[in-house]
Enzyme design. Sequence first.
Site, PDB file in Angstrom:
ATOM      1  N   GLY A  11       0.841  -1.209   0.000  1.00  0.00           N
ATOM      2  CA  GLY A  11       0.000   0.000   0.000  1.00  0.00           C
ATOM      3  C   GLY A  11       0.868   1.248   0.000  1.00  0.00           C
ATOM      4  O   GLY A  11       1.841   1.315   0.736  1.00  0.00           O
ATOM      5  N   ARG A  72       1.029  -5.174  -5.888  1.00  0.00           N
ATOM      6  CA  ARG A  72       0.992  -6.389  -5.070  1.00  0.00           C
ATOM      7  C   ARG A  72       1.343  -7.520  -6.023  1.00  0.00           C
ATOM      8  O   ARG A  72       0.887  -7.541  -7.169  1.00  0.00           O
ATOM      9  CB  ARG A  72      -0.380  -6.552  -4.432  1.00  0.00           C
ATOM     10  CG  ARG A  72      -0.659  -5.409  -3.435  1.00  0.00           C
ATOM     11  CD  ARG A  72      -1.533  -5.830  -2.273  1.00  0.00           C
ATOM     12  NE  ARG A  72      -1.261  -5.035  -1.078  1.00  0.00           N
ATOM     13  CZ  ARG A  72      -1.859  -3.872  -0.776  1.00  0.00           C
ATOM     14  NH1 ARG A  72      -2.767  -3.379  -1.580  1.00  0.00           N
ATOM     15  NH2 ARG A  72      -1.557  -3.235   0.331  1.00  0.00           N
ATOM     16  N   ASP A 103       4.452  -4.543   6.181  1.00  0.00           N
ATOM     17  CA  ASP A 103       4.787  -5.867   6.675  1.00  0.00           C
ATOM     18  C   ASP A 103       5.056  -6.889   5.554  1.00  0.00           C
ATOM     19  O   ASP A 103       6.046  -7.617   5.574  1.00  0.00           O
ATOM     20  CB  ASP A 103       3.578  -6.308   7.515  1.00  0.00           C
ATOM     21  CG  ASP A 103       3.870  -7.505   8.353  1.00  0.00           C
ATOM     22  OD1 ASP A 103       4.667  -7.369   9.282  1.00  0.00           O
ATOM     23  OD2 ASP A 103       3.315  -8.579   8.051  1.00  0.00           O
ATOM     24  N   THR A 125       3.946   2.920   5.615  1.00  0.00           N
ATOM     25  CA  THR A 125       2.533   2.515   5.610  1.00  0.00           C
ATOM     26  C   THR A 125       1.753   3.484   6.496  1.00  0.00           C
ATOM     27  O   THR A 125       2.259   3.903   7.537  1.00  0.00           O
ATOM     28  CB  THR A 125       2.334   1.078   6.126  1.00  0.00           C
ATOM     29  OG1 THR A 125       0.938   0.878   6.397  1.00  0.00           O
ATOM     30  CG2 THR A 125       3.089   0.782   7.398  1.00  0.00           C
ATOM     31  N   ASP A 127      -0.676   2.730   8.242  1.00  0.00           N
ATOM     32  CA  ASP A 127      -1.299   2.001   9.352  1.00  0.00           C
ATOM     33  C   ASP A 127      -0.531   2.035  10.666  1.00  0.00           C
ATOM     34  O   ASP A 127      -1.077   1.687  11.710  1.00  0.00           O
ATOM     35  CB  ASP A 127      -1.517   0.532   8.956  1.00  0.00           C
ATOM     36  CG  ASP A 127      -2.565   0.402   7.870  1.00  0.00           C
ATOM     37  OD1 ASP A 127      -3.557   1.140   7.930  1.00  0.00           O
ATOM     38  OD2 ASP A 127      -2.388  -0.428   6.960  1.00  0.00           O
ATOM     39  N   ARG A 171      -7.207  -2.447   9.175  1.00  0.00           N
ATOM     40  CA  ARG A 171      -7.815  -3.772   9.149  1.00  0.00           C
ATOM     41  C   ARG A 171      -7.480  -4.546  10.419  1.00  0.00           C
ATOM     42  O   ARG A 171      -8.341  -5.122  11.054  1.00  0.00           O
ATOM     43  CB  ARG A 171      -7.350  -4.558   7.916  1.00  0.00           C
ATOM     44  CG  ARG A 171      -8.437  -4.641   6.861  1.00  0.00           C
ATOM     45  CD  ARG A 171      -7.935  -5.277   5.598  1.00  0.00           C
ATOM     46  NE  ARG A 171      -7.145  -4.329   4.836  1.00  0.00           N
ATOM     47  CZ  ARG A 171      -6.178  -4.659   3.992  1.00  0.00           C
ATOM     48  NH1 ARG A 171      -5.870  -5.919   3.782  1.00  0.00           N
ATOM     49  NH2 ARG A 171      -5.512  -3.732   3.329  1.00  0.00           N
ATOM     50  N   ARG A 211     -26.389  15.198  29.374  1.00  0.00           N
ATOM     51  CA  ARG A 211     -25.713  16.391  29.887  1.00  0.00           C
ATOM     52  C   ARG A 211     -25.645  17.504  28.827  1.00  0.00           C
ATOM     53  O   ARG A 211     -24.939  18.483  28.964  1.00  0.00           O
ATOM     54  CB  ARG A 211     -24.329  16.049  30.436  1.00  0.00           C
ATOM     55  CG  ARG A 211     -23.250  15.791  29.410  1.00  0.00           C
ATOM     56  CD  ARG A 211     -21.869  15.948  30.053  1.00  0.00           C
ATOM     57  NE  ARG A 211     -20.791  15.483  29.208  1.00  0.00           N
ATOM     58  CZ  ARG A 211     -20.256  16.185  28.230  1.00  0.00           C
ATOM     59  NH1 ARG A 211     -20.723  17.377  27.941  1.00  0.00           N
ATOM     60  NH2 ARG A 211     -19.263  15.695  27.506  1.00  0.00           N
ATOM     61  N   GLU A 222     -11.942   0.034  10.267  1.00  0.00           N
ATOM     62  CA  GLU A 222     -12.654  -0.799   9.275  1.00  0.00           C
ATOM     63  C   GLU A 222     -12.597  -2.296   9.590  1.00  0.00           C
ATOM     64  O   GLU A 222     -13.499  -3.046   9.245  1.00  0.00           O
ATOM     65  CB  GLU A 222     -12.089  -0.548   7.870  1.00  0.00           C
ATOM     66  CG  GLU A 222     -10.632  -0.959   7.756  1.00  0.00           C
ATOM     67  CD  GLU A 222     -10.004  -0.695   6.389  1.00  0.00           C
ATOM     68  OE1 GLU A 222     -10.729  -0.480   5.416  1.00  0.00           O
ATOM     69  OE2 GLU A 222      -8.761  -0.713   6.340  1.00  0.00           O
TER      70      GLU A 222
END
Length: 319
Positions: A11, A72, A103, A125, A127, A171, A211, A222
């Site tokens: 990614g 990929r 990773d 990444t 993430d 993910r 309140r 996600e």
Amino acid sequence: MKKIGVLTSGGDAPGMNAAVRAVVRKAIYHNIEVFGIYGGYAGLINGNIEELSLGSVGDIIHRGGTTLFSARCEEFKTKEGQLKGVEQLMKAGIEGMVVIGGDGSYRGANALTEHGFPCVGVPGTIDNDICGTQFTIGFDTALKTVIEAIDKIRDTATSHERTFVIEVMGRDAGDIALWSGLAGGAETIIVPEENYDMNEICSRLRKGHERGRKHSIIIVAEGVASGIELGKQIKELMNFDTRVSVLGHMQRGGSPTAFDRVLASRLGARAVELLIEGKGGRAVGIENNQIIDHDIAAILGEAHTLNMNLLRLSKELSI
Ligand code: ADP
């Protein structure tokens, strides 16, 4: 070492270009030729390799995505695919490689190193889910994007007294949800690392409403649940005017923040130093503002952990 390669894989993440630039400039500074491998491991197998000059990485430090393209590639998960890659590198006379990615990309870099071809991994990444570093390249920029969205949604949520569920990327890792939720003042943050309880979420919403809270923002990663489903459930259980926003791929784009550019520059440069020092099979990272490196195979054996103290803090601050 006279010739090295650099590729981006998996990614894409904002700041990958700044890392590529750092690799190229640092290598050329040390009189090493640099070759760009275009299109990740798929490009490597196909020999999509071109020499990069100082100028070829000019004007990219501020650009999101990756000018080396990414892909990929299932074939690279096989030994045959990896050996095809090694063959291409040998043919081009490349002696070491910097792999910028997540990773999966690290697994590819580790496989190449095991086949005798030294690689150094650079964590790229959004993430933030790579071990051996507190921060990955792209995470800060993704947070900036999410925060901008939360702030805008908050304006309309307040005006209309609405509950908003915002689905963010992640993910398996809840870092984007946690950090953006904390920074955006969300009432509830739902992450893959912790089971969520619908009753607790509803009771928080009810208390806030009692309140006089004019809006509620729930951030969900996600990987835990679909924002749309969660929104439906909340609407049914609470009868609140509930809307859902799925942020999607916008989180991956945009010009990298200063933090990501500096991080990418430091990590890319260190990766080249490691190759010069003859240290393949490493992965660079940042810890307490120091650039560090670890054995890449050891990192792949570790599980990423979420900062649970931050999660606790977010709960304390959103009562
Ligand atoms: P990321 O690097 O962002 O985690 P992926 O998991 O998709 O993204 O991995 C990127 C690429 O790395 C894959 O398409 C594949 O070519 C390569 N890769 C992933 N896992 C392995 C593996 N176990 N061995 C070798 N290469 C791998």
